[in-house]
Enzyme design. Structure first.
Site, PDB file in Angstrom:
ATOM      1  N   LEU A 101      -2.948  25.717  32.806  1.00  0.00           N
ATOM      2  CA  LEU A 101      -2.250  25.167  31.646  1.00  0.00           C
ATOM      3  C   LEU A 101      -1.598  23.861  32.073  1.00  0.00           C
ATOM      4  CD1 LEU A 101      -0.438  28.347  30.250  1.00  0.00           C
ATOM      5  CD2 LEU A 101      -2.260  27.098  29.115  1.00  0.00           C
ATOM      6  N   ASP A 102      -1.688  22.828  31.230  1.00  0.00           N
ATOM      7  CA  ASP A 102      -1.025  21.578  31.592  1.00  0.00           C
ATOM      8  C   ASP A 102       0.465  21.659  31.254  1.00  0.00           C
ATOM      9  OD1 ASP A 102      -0.706  20.949  28.858  1.00  0.00           O
ATOM     10  OD2 ASP A 102      -2.586  19.844  28.780  1.00  0.00           O
ATOM     11  N   VAL A 103       1.188  20.603  31.590  1.00  0.00           N
ATOM     12  CA  VAL A 103       2.656  20.657  31.511  1.00  0.00           C
ATOM     13  C   VAL A 103       3.170  20.735  30.077  1.00  0.00           C
ATOM     14  CG1 VAL A 103       2.975  19.474  33.698  1.00  0.00           C
ATOM     15  CG2 VAL A 103       2.759  18.124  31.610  1.00  0.00           C
TER      16      VAL A 103
ATOM     17  N   ARG B 228      -5.758  19.168  21.581  1.00  0.00           N
ATOM     18  CA  ARG B 228      -4.928  18.146  20.927  1.00  0.00           C
ATOM     19  C   ARG B 228      -5.812  17.105  20.229  1.00  0.00           C
ATOM     20  NH1 ARG B 228      -2.444  18.527  26.148  1.00  0.00           N
ATOM     21  NH2 ARG B 228      -0.661  19.955  26.031  1.00  0.00           N
TER      22      ARG B 228
ATOM     23  N   GLN C  95      -6.479  21.864  27.332  1.00  0.00           N
ATOM     24  CA  GLN C  95      -5.458  21.733  26.295  1.00  0.00           C
ATOM     25  C   GLN C  95      -5.505  20.346  25.646  1.00  0.00           C
ATOM     26  OE1 GLN C  95      -4.207  23.270  29.578  1.00  0.00           O
ATOM     27  NE2 GLN C  95      -5.291  24.901  28.509  1.00  0.00           N
TER      28      GLN C  95
END
Length: 261
Positions: free
Chosen positions: A59-61, A198, A194
């Site tokens: 998962l990215d930040v 977006r 992710q």
């Protein structure tokens, strides 16, 4: 692990001088069980010095939700689960009316647009087109002849998926909430990032003759793991982690047997 109560040291038999009775007689030997000093913490040091931990689908930040880790032997199981190419599920929030350089609501604003003409029906039509297009991509990358018995049996079991590298594929997408200018989607996908999700929100805005930014990406399922299996930060302790491992063993084994045989 090192702070937990350790197991008692091993015992071995030693022949030790018998206590002197004080009468000046010969001193004999007596058998006694004594601890092995090599097991003493002050001799061997911490029991655990190195623990191998592997990360699953990252998962990215700017994202949150289910993040799977493997400990010890679990690292091999992570690889096996990765080879199953299981579906992941996200809830994705969006906001109509503006566009940014990184498609998120925290990025640099590059455009503002109107959104009053957007309705839920128009949004759901766009989602249906996205799902249909990705359905064709899923069948193409699954390398299965759809006219065979094998394809029918895999479809019944819900196992039609690309078993190799492929572009990101959305297997299902639907609108959960719609209150202009905000909306929320549920997206089932494979091989995604992710940032890709977006970008999908951004493209939905363009298709609706407007613009949109992503306000939230939350993974609610990663293969067999759901939010119910996840540990909150206050639960990051040995007992909770051990219980989570035991609780997930059966469904991991079942999924591997079903998919990989």
């Amino acid at each position: 692990l090192n702070a937990a109560p350790g197991r008692p040291p091993r015992q071995h038999v030693r022949f030790l001088p018998a206590p002197d009775g004080g009468d000046g007689g010969a001193t004999g030997l007596v058998a006694a069980r004594v601890p092995v000093l090599a097991d003493h913490p002050l001799v061997r040091g911490p029991r655990f010095r190195r623990l191998k931990i592997g990360a699953g689908h990252r998962l990215d930040v700017k994202a949150s939700g289910v993040f799977v880790l493997g400990i010890g032997h679990g690292n091999k199981l992570l690889t096996d689960l990765y080879n199953c190419h299981l579906t992941k599920v996200y809830t994705v929030g969006g906001l109509f009316g503006k566009a940014t350089d990184d498609f998120s609501d925290t990025g640099k604003l590059v455009e503002k647009t109107t959104f009053d003409h957007i309705t839920r029906e128009k949004l759901e039509r766009i989602l249906a087109v996205i799902q249909g297009t990705n359905r064709k991509a899923l069948l193409m990358h699954s390398n299965i002849d759809m006219k065979t018995q094998e394809a029918y049996e895999l479809a019944v079991k819900g196992l039609i998926r690309p078993m190799g590298k492929s572009p990101p594929i959305i297997t299902a997408i639907r609108c959960l909430q719609f209150t202009l200018p905000e909306f929320q989607l549920e997206i089932h996908c494979l091989h995604e990032t992710q940032q890709y999700l977006r970008k999908i929100v951004h493209e939905i805005g363009l298709e609706l003759k407007s613009s949109a930014v992503c306000t939230q990406v939350r993974r609610i399922r990663d293969g067999v793991f759901t939010l119910d299996d996840a540990l909150l930060r206050r639960q990051w302790n040995l007992q909770s982690i051990q219980s989570a491992i035991w609780g997930c063993q059966l469904k991991v084994k079942t999924e591997l047997e079903k998919t990989l045989g």
